[in-house]
Each structure stands twice: as C-alpha cells, then as structure tokens.
Scaffold this active site. Structure first.
Site, PDB file in Angstrom:
ATOM      1  N   LYS A  67     -25.583 -28.486  37.118  1.00  0.00           N
ATOM      2  CA  LYS A  67     -25.261 -29.301  38.162  1.00  0.00           C
ATOM      3  C   LYS A  67     -24.405 -28.429  39.345  1.00  0.00           C
ATOM      4  CE  LYS A  67     -21.825 -31.369  35.753  1.00  0.00           C
ATOM      5  NZ  LYS A  67     -21.841 -31.049  34.647  1.00  0.00           N
TER       6      LYS A  67
ATOM      7  N   ARG B  17     -15.519 -38.302  35.709  1.00  0.00           N
ATOM      8  CA  ARG B  17     -15.867 -37.797  34.554  1.00  0.00           C
ATOM      9  C   ARG B  17     -15.478 -38.747  33.218  1.00  0.00           C
ATOM     10  NH1 ARG B  17     -16.294 -32.292  35.120  1.00  0.00           N
ATOM     11  NH2 ARG B  17     -16.773 -30.899  33.283  1.00  0.00           N
TER      12      ARG B  17
ATOM     13  N   ARG C 213     -23.940 -18.150  29.521  1.00  0.00           N
ATOM     14  CA  ARG C 213     -23.282 -18.072  30.794  1.00  0.00           C
ATOM     15  C   ARG C 213     -21.813 -17.348  30.304  1.00  0.00           C
ATOM     16  NH1 ARG C 213     -21.621 -23.488  33.789  1.00  0.00           N
ATOM     17  NH2 ARG C 213     -19.841 -23.611  32.267  1.00  0.00           N
TER      18      ARG C 213
ATOM     19  N   ARG D   8     -15.889 -17.094  31.805  1.00  0.00           N
ATOM     20  CA  ARG D   8     -14.899 -18.064  32.108  1.00  0.00           C
ATOM     21  C   ARG D   8     -14.012 -18.345  30.737  1.00  0.00           C
ATOM     22  NH1 ARG D   8     -17.635 -23.377  34.701  1.00  0.00           N
ATOM     23  NH2 ARG D   8     -16.632 -24.529  33.225  1.00  0.00           N
TER      24      ARG D   8
ATOM     25  N   ARG E  26     -15.954 -29.397  24.723  1.00  0.00           N
ATOM     26  CA  ARG E  26     -16.168 -29.890  25.961  1.00  0.00           C
ATOM     27  C   ARG E  26     -17.423 -30.814  25.997  1.00  0.00           C
ATOM     28  NH1 ARG E  26     -17.270 -24.622  28.808  1.00  0.00           N
ATOM     29  NH2 ARG E  26     -18.160 -25.726  30.607  1.00  0.00           N
TER      30      ARG E  26
HETATM   31  P1  ADP Z   1     -18.483 -27.788  33.225  1.00  0.00           P
HETATM   32  O1  ADP Z   1     -19.348 -28.780  33.947  1.00  0.00           O
HETATM   33  O2  ADP Z   1     -19.181 -26.503  33.193  1.00  0.00           O
HETATM   34  O3  ADP Z   1     -17.945 -28.346  32.081  1.00  0.00           O
HETATM   35  P2  ADP Z   1     -16.332 -27.851  35.380  1.00  0.00           P
HETATM   36  O4  ADP Z   1     -16.401 -26.593  36.247  1.00  0.00           O
HETATM   37  O5  ADP Z   1     -16.949 -29.060  35.927  1.00  0.00           O
HETATM   38  O6  ADP Z   1     -17.256 -27.373  34.167  1.00  0.00           O
HETATM   39  O7  ADP Z   1     -15.049 -28.361  34.971  1.00  0.00           O
HETATM   40  C1  ADP Z   1     -14.178 -27.432  34.082  1.00  0.00           C
HETATM   41  C2  ADP Z   1     -12.947 -28.183  33.495  1.00  0.00           C
HETATM   42  O8  ADP Z   1     -12.256 -28.892  34.658  1.00  0.00           O
HETATM   43  C3  ADP Z   1     -13.098 -29.463  32.610  1.00  0.00           C
HETATM   44  O9  ADP Z   1     -13.362 -28.858  31.244  1.00  0.00           O
HETATM   45  C4  ADP Z   1     -11.893 -30.132  32.606  1.00  0.00           C
HETATM   46  O10 ADP Z   1     -10.857 -29.687  32.075  1.00  0.00           O
HETATM   47  C5  ADP Z   1     -11.762 -29.655  34.117  1.00  0.00           C
HETATM   48  N1  ADP Z   1     -12.065 -31.016  35.010  1.00  0.00           N
HETATM   49  C6  ADP Z   1     -13.265 -30.873  36.007  1.00  0.00           C
HETATM   50  N2  ADP Z   1     -13.335 -32.067  36.664  1.00  0.00           N
HETATM   51  C7  ADP Z   1     -12.649 -33.014  36.017  1.00  0.00           C
HETATM   52  C8  ADP Z   1     -12.352 -34.311  36.089  1.00  0.00           C
HETATM   53  N3  ADP Z   1     -13.113 -35.094  37.024  1.00  0.00           N
HETATM   54  N4  ADP Z   1     -11.379 -35.047  35.214  1.00  0.00           N
HETATM   55  C9  ADP Z   1     -10.894 -34.357  34.354  1.00  0.00           C
HETATM   56  N5  ADP Z   1     -10.699 -32.955  34.073  1.00  0.00           N
HETATM   57  C10 ADP Z   1     -11.867 -32.339  34.881  1.00  0.00           C
END
Ligand code: ADP
Length: 190
Positions: free
Chosen positions: A13, A88, A127, A133, A144
């Site tokens: 994404k 989310r 990754r 990370r 996740r």
């Molecule tokens: P990925 O898509 O690789 O899982 P992101 O960078 O989008 O990673 O998100 C990393 C972390 O940030 C998530 O696992 C969560 O803890 C937090 N996070 C991101 N967006 C949200 C959201 N909309 N609601 C709650 N937590 C979020």
C-alpha cells in the site's frame, strides 16, 4: 480524488500510495508513518502509540481518529487525499464517513490490494531484514495479520456495500500494479 487504500500489511500500500499521490497530485496520508514520525521525535502521541505498535495491535481509536480528523483539516487536502492505513476497523470507517459528510466531500473510491497469505508473509520477513522495523519480527507479523483478518477485513464488506470498493491484485511488478490501479480509478467519478 478522495481515496482509501486497504490491504494486508505487506501488500505494498505504501509504495503504491506514493505513485498514486504523485499521479493525482494529492497528499499521501499514512497513519503508520505519522505514528512512526511521532515515535521518533518523542511526542506524547508517539508515546501513546508505541506499546500498541510494538505488539502489532491497533492504536486505540480515540487516539487515531483525532489524529486523522486533525490531518484532514490541513489545506493540502483541498483537492483530495490518499489515506493509507486508515480506516483499520469498521468504527474508524464510520468516523471517517462522518468527518467527510461534515465536509461535504465523501470518499470516491476504496482500493483494495489483495495478495495470498504466503506471499504476504514472505514479503514481510524480507522487509524485516532490510528495514529493521521493530514490528516486523515474526511473532508481531503474525499478530498484525490476525488483527488485519479480525478487525480490518470487515471494512472491505462495509465499503463494498457502499459501492466504493475496487479490488486490484497486489502480485506482480510495481509498475503494472500502479497501472491497473490508475486504470480502475479512471472509471470512478472525479
Ligand atoms: P502495515 O500496513 O505494514 O501493517 P502501518 O505502517 O500501516 O503498517 O502501521 C503500523 C502500525 O501503526 C500498526 O500495526 C498499528 O499499530 C498502527 N496503526 C497504523 N494505522 C492505524 C490505525 N488506523 N488504527 C490503529 N492503529 C494504527
């Protein structure tokens, strides 16, 4: 173009969001990136998010929704935006709908990037080696993916019911995926 991207972690994404943002000349708003920037600079918001991110859990809606509500007041979203990583869960999707109803500027499309589980896990482990990370460790990745299946995947049905969902395969080379996303989006109202 007011657009939401959805798909499992590792679907690409973030990468696609950058190309689409450049193509449509609109900002890429990644909640994950905003949280990571806050973690790095040690803000109160970063502190609130850290324990959840480290465990692969969602940051509480009360924190996340207000952060997005604030971000959507910035001038740069006047011509649209790409939201990556938000909403989310269904509660966040409902809050987003309410924010945008208030601004009389509803979403125009929700782009789903889909990929088989095995492909997703392989990409995330790869990754992990490159980016280091903290949430790309194997047990956190597993969590996740569970959180995605339990809490995030239901928003796909939510948006399908709203008539907004467009699905694109996230397997293949990056340019081809961008091209199919742009072509699918060219069919929605601008
Ligand atoms: P990925 O898509 O690789 O899982 P992101 O960078 O989008 O990673 O998100 C990393 C972390 O940030 C998530 O696992 C969560 O803890 C937090 N996070 C991101 N967006 C949200 C959201 N909309 N609601 C709650 N937590 C979020």
């Amino acid at each position: 173009m007011r657009l939401v991207l959805v798909g499992p972690p590792g679907a690409g994404k973030g990468t696609q969001a950058q190309f689409l943002a450049a193509h449509f000349s609109i900002p890429h708003i990644s909640t994950g990136d905003i949280f990571r920037a806050n973690l790095k600079s040690g803000t109160e918001l970063g502190k609130q998010a850290q324990t959840f991110m480290d465990r692969g859990e969602l940051v509480p809606d009360s924190v996340t929704n207000e952060m997005v509500r604030d971000r959507l007041t910035h001038d740069d979203v006047a011509n649209g935006f790409i939201l990556d990583g938000f909403p989310r869960n269904v509660a966040q999707a409902e809050v987003l709908r309410a924010i945008l109803v208030e601004k009389k500027s509803p979403l125009q499309a929700v782009l789903e990037f889909s990929a088989p589980d095995a492909e997703i896990i392989a990409r995330l482990l790869h990754r992990a080696e490159i980016e280091k990370r903290v949430d790309d460790k194997e047990d956190v990745i597993k969590r996740r993916l569970e959180v995605y299946a339990d809490q995030t995947a239901p928003i796909i049905t939510f948006y399908r019911n709203e008539g907004l969902l467009i699905s694109v395969s996230a397997v293949g080379n990056v340019e081809d995926i961008t091209a199919s996303a742009i072509s699918a989006l060219s069919r929605v109202a601008q």
